[in-house]
Write a protein that holds these residues in place. Sequence first.
Motif, PDB file in Angstrom:
ATOM      1  N   THR A   1       0.424  -1.299   0.439  1.00  0.00           N
ATOM      2  CA  THR A   1       0.074   0.230   0.152  1.00  0.00           C
ATOM      3  C   THR A   1       0.808   1.545  -0.170  1.00  0.00           C
ATOM      4  N   ALA A   2       0.722   2.239   0.449  1.00  0.00           N
ATOM      5  CA  ALA A   2       1.081   3.903  -0.045  1.00  0.00           C
ATOM      6  C   ALA A   2       0.402   4.416   0.827  1.00  0.00           C
ATOM      7  N   ARG A   3       1.276   5.338   1.439  1.00  0.00           N
ATOM      8  CA  ARG A   3       0.415   7.456   2.071  1.00  0.00           C
ATOM      9  C   ARG A   3      -0.346   7.723   0.838  1.00  0.00           C
ATOM     10  N   GLY A   4      -0.009   7.567  -0.175  1.00  0.00           N
ATOM     11  CA  GLY A   4      -0.729   8.286  -1.063  1.00  0.00           C
ATOM     12  C   GLY A   4      -2.200   7.854  -1.544  1.00  0.00           C
ATOM     13  N   TYR A   5      -1.905   6.217  -0.934  1.00  0.00           N
ATOM     14  CA  TYR A   5      -3.910   5.756  -2.026  1.00  0.00           C
ATOM     15  C   TYR A   5      -5.044   6.031  -0.340  1.00  0.00           C
ATOM     16  N   GLY A   6      -5.015   7.714  -0.131  1.00  0.00           N
ATOM     17  CA  GLY A   6      -6.413   7.986   0.337  1.00  0.00           C
ATOM     18  C   GLY A   6      -6.629   6.600   1.482  1.00  0.00           C
ATOM     19  N   SER A   7      -7.821   5.861   1.282  1.00  0.00           N
ATOM     20  CA  SER A   7      -7.669   5.264   3.124  1.00  0.00           C
ATOM     21  C   SER A   7      -7.413   3.933   2.391  1.00  0.00           C
ATOM     22  N   SER A   8      -6.604   3.504   1.893  1.00  0.00           N
ATOM     23  CA  SER A   8      -6.207   1.589   2.172  1.00  0.00           C
ATOM     24  C   SER A   8      -5.367   1.491   4.080  1.00  0.00           C
ATOM     25  N   GLU A   9      -3.971   2.648   4.107  1.00  0.00           N
ATOM     26  CA  GLU A   9      -3.821   2.746   5.015  1.00  0.00           C
ATOM     27  C   GLU A   9      -4.753   2.058   6.214  1.00  0.00           C
ATOM     28  N   MET A  10      -5.726   2.795   6.450  1.00  0.00           N
ATOM     29  CA  MET A  10      -6.457   2.847   7.740  1.00  0.00           C
ATOM     30  C   MET A  10      -7.854   1.792   7.837  1.00  0.00           C
ATOM     31  N   GLN A  11      -7.819   1.229   6.716  1.00  0.00           N
ATOM     32  CA  GLN A  11      -8.630   0.007   6.102  1.00  0.00           C
ATOM     33  C   GLN A  11      -8.238  -1.112   6.571  1.00  0.00           C
ATOM     34  N   LEU A  12      -6.102  -0.574   5.696  1.00  0.00           N
ATOM     35  CA  LEU A  12      -5.229  -2.065   6.474  1.00  0.00           C
ATOM     36  C   LEU A  12      -5.620  -2.449   8.133  1.00  0.00           C
ATOM     37  N   GLY A  13      -5.184  -1.631   8.393  1.00  0.00           N
ATOM     38  CA  GLY A  13      -5.061  -1.264  10.165  1.00  0.00           C
ATOM     39  C   GLY A  13      -6.214  -1.982  10.802  1.00  0.00           C
ATOM     40  N   TRP A  14      -7.650  -2.197   9.987  1.00  0.00           N
ATOM     41  CA  TRP A  14      -8.590  -3.018  10.711  1.00  0.00           C
ATOM     42  C   TRP A  14      -8.799  -4.191  10.548  1.00  0.00           C
ATOM     43  N   VAL A  15      -7.171  -5.120   9.227  1.00  0.00           N
ATOM     44  CA  VAL A  15      -7.987  -6.180   9.066  1.00  0.00           C
ATOM     45  C   VAL A  15      -6.550  -6.385   9.305  1.00  0.00           C
ATOM     46  N   LEU A  16      -5.035  -5.988   9.188  1.00  0.00           N
ATOM     47  CA  LEU A  16      -4.331  -7.106   8.608  1.00  0.00           C
ATOM     48  C   LEU A  16      -3.486  -7.140  10.751  1.00  0.00           C
ATOM     49  N   PRO A  17      -3.988  -6.430  10.862  1.00  0.00           N
ATOM     50  CA  PRO A  17      -3.372  -7.614  12.893  1.00  0.00           C
ATOM     51  C   PRO A  17      -3.723  -7.895  13.339  1.00  0.00           C
ATOM     52  N   GLN A  18      -5.152  -9.132  12.936  1.00  0.00           N
ATOM     53  CA  GLN A  18      -6.147 -10.152  13.152  1.00  0.00           C
ATOM     54  C   GLN A  18      -5.321 -11.549  12.874  1.00  0.00           C
ATOM     55  N   TYR A  19      -3.503 -10.992  11.336  1.00  0.00           N
ATOM     56  CA  TYR A  19      -3.270 -11.920  11.507  1.00  0.00           C
ATOM     57  C   TYR A  19      -2.048 -12.529  11.853  1.00  0.00           C
TER      58      TYR A  19
ATOM     59  N   VAL B   1       3.988  -6.747   4.755  1.00  0.00           N
ATOM     60  CA  VAL B   1       3.855  -5.756   4.240  1.00  0.00           C
ATOM     61  C   VAL B   1       5.078  -4.726   3.596  1.00  0.00           C
ATOM     62  N   GLN B   2       3.959  -3.952   2.699  1.00  0.00           N
ATOM     63  CA  GLN B   2       5.057  -2.789   2.521  1.00  0.00           C
ATOM     64  C   GLN B   2       3.805  -1.814   2.340  1.00  0.00           C
ATOM     65  N   THR B   3       4.196  -0.256   2.669  1.00  0.00           N
ATOM     66  CA  THR B   3       3.962   1.064   2.169  1.00  0.00           C
ATOM     67  C   THR B   3       4.938   1.879   1.800  1.00  0.00           C
ATOM     68  N   LYS B   4       4.663   2.735   1.204  1.00  0.00           N
ATOM     69  CA  LYS B   4       5.223   3.394   0.292  1.00  0.00           C
ATOM     70  C   LYS B   4       5.519   4.803   0.325  1.00  0.00           C
ATOM     71  N   VAL B   5       6.263   6.143   0.572  1.00  0.00           N
ATOM     72  CA  VAL B   5       5.814   7.307   1.889  1.00  0.00           C
ATOM     73  C   VAL B   5       6.255   7.973   0.389  1.00  0.00           C
ATOM     74  N   GLY B   6       5.631   9.419  -0.245  1.00  0.00           N
ATOM     75  CA  GLY B   6       6.448   9.756  -0.835  1.00  0.00           C
ATOM     76  C   GLY B   6       8.245  10.753  -0.508  1.00  0.00           C
TER      77      GLY B   6
ATOM     78  N   VAL C   1       7.248  -2.038   9.740  1.00  0.00           N
ATOM     79  CA  VAL C   1       7.027  -2.782   7.990  1.00  0.00           C
ATOM     80  C   VAL C   1       7.955  -2.955   7.826  1.00  0.00           C
ATOM     81  N   ASP C   2       7.905  -4.782   7.037  1.00  0.00           N
ATOM     82  CA  ASP C   2       9.481  -5.237   6.158  1.00  0.00           C
ATOM     83  C   ASP C   2       9.147  -4.323   5.005  1.00  0.00           C
ATOM     84  N   LEU C   3       8.688  -3.896   4.791  1.00  0.00           N
ATOM     85  CA  LEU C   3       9.264  -3.245   3.695  1.00  0.00           C
ATOM     86  C   LEU C   3       8.628  -1.308   3.331  1.00  0.00           C
ATOM     87  N   LEU C   4       9.149  -0.273   3.649  1.00  0.00           N
ATOM     88  CA  LEU C   4       9.250   0.702   3.253  1.00  0.00           C
ATOM     89  C   LEU C   4       9.693   1.482   1.887  1.00  0.00           C
ATOM     90  N   GLY C   5       8.713   1.522   0.895  1.00  0.00           N
ATOM     91  CA  GLY C   5       9.026   2.217  -0.044  1.00  0.00           C
ATOM     92  C   GLY C   5       9.518   3.992  -0.024  1.00  0.00           C
TER      93      GLY C   5
END
Length: 402
Positions: free
Chosen positions: A60-78, A85-90, A114-118
């Motif tokens: 995902t990425a900081r620039g992908y709108g609500s993607s990170e917030m919505q993933l934050g409600w899902v990924l910690p369940q696993y 997990v990769q996110t990207k910051v400009g 995060v495993d990968l920061l782009g």
Amino acid sequence: MLYRRFGRTELSMPVFSCGGMRYQQAWQDLSPTQIDAAGQANLAATIERALALGINHIETARGYGSSEMQLGWVLPQYPRQDLIVQTKVGPAAQVADFERDFEQSMGYLKLDYVDLLGIHGINTREHLDWTLRPGGCLDRARRWQAEGRVRFIGFSTHGPLDVIMETIQSNQFDYVNLHWYYINQTNWRAIEAATQLDMGVFIISPANKGGLLYEPSPKLVELCKPLSPMVFNNLFCLSHPQVHTLSLGAARPSDFDEHLKTLSFLDQPGQLLPMITRRLEQAAIEAFDREFGPGEGKAWLRTWEQGLPKPEEVPGEISVRTIVWLWNLVKAFDMVAYGKMRYNLLGNGGHWFPGQRGDRLSELDLRPCLARSPYPDRVLNILTEAHQLLAGGAVKRLSQSS
């Protein structure tokens, strides 16, 4: 699922990644109360399907709108150790802005690391300077790495090859996210350079940027048989061991289905790829023969790019190379929908897709900037015809959409 070593990171990377730019609710940050139950359920189901298939790289990425917030409600369940997990910051001129965006990403994702920061979008030399200069974005990312909040650092790019090469050759990054597909192989030298430095190689958006392959033209469908254009392009990319993973921008759980058909062919690409690539090349040559005369098509296919100027070298910053490339795809493979999508993004894509359309061709003298091309008159005619074929309403990048 099949896996490949992701360069020096030593991560076992699935050959398909779950890109996080199409299943989110909006391309802008939202408050939690604005996320509707159906949209969140779709995202959760998409992640569940990906993980069930062995696609454990969630990107995902900081620039992908609500993607990170919505993933934050899902990924910690696993189980965290089961995820990559990769996110990207400009990059930012002020490192404090870069730091603010990273902290916002981590807060939304609800992960300790995060495993990968782009570094997201090193598209110009200015972005590279912001990243590499002392006290810049990379130095700050290294501190997070030392603190255990980031495991590996890479970069993504939509930039020109010379900027990509310079960034890779700095040898400061563990991996690269870049464009490379059958229809656009310009960045192969960058992939080779990354391989020499044992960097991971992640291909951005092969189904969309690689040709709008979920809506292929009938001609392209026929030329790629017995594979679909999507499976052909996947197989073309993954037949090169230098490529480690392709990002699948799934909007719903079923979007993985066609891509999965690629897996059964990965142990035998030599049986189908040469036949299909020969067919595609012959179709292009025949189309260009019809345009330019018998025997001209093969030479055009091999040399059309020679001497074409960069947008900044052209009056009105017209993106000559991009427009000629899109014209080629329309003539060779009837890729009109893709051509229109990309052509009408010109002028609206900023540094992510630089240059302008041909709206002002009749007002401008392009002959001096085409002096290095073997085909100056032909190129001028193509620019005019491409505008007639492809011009329409302005297209925005997805991140500019409401």
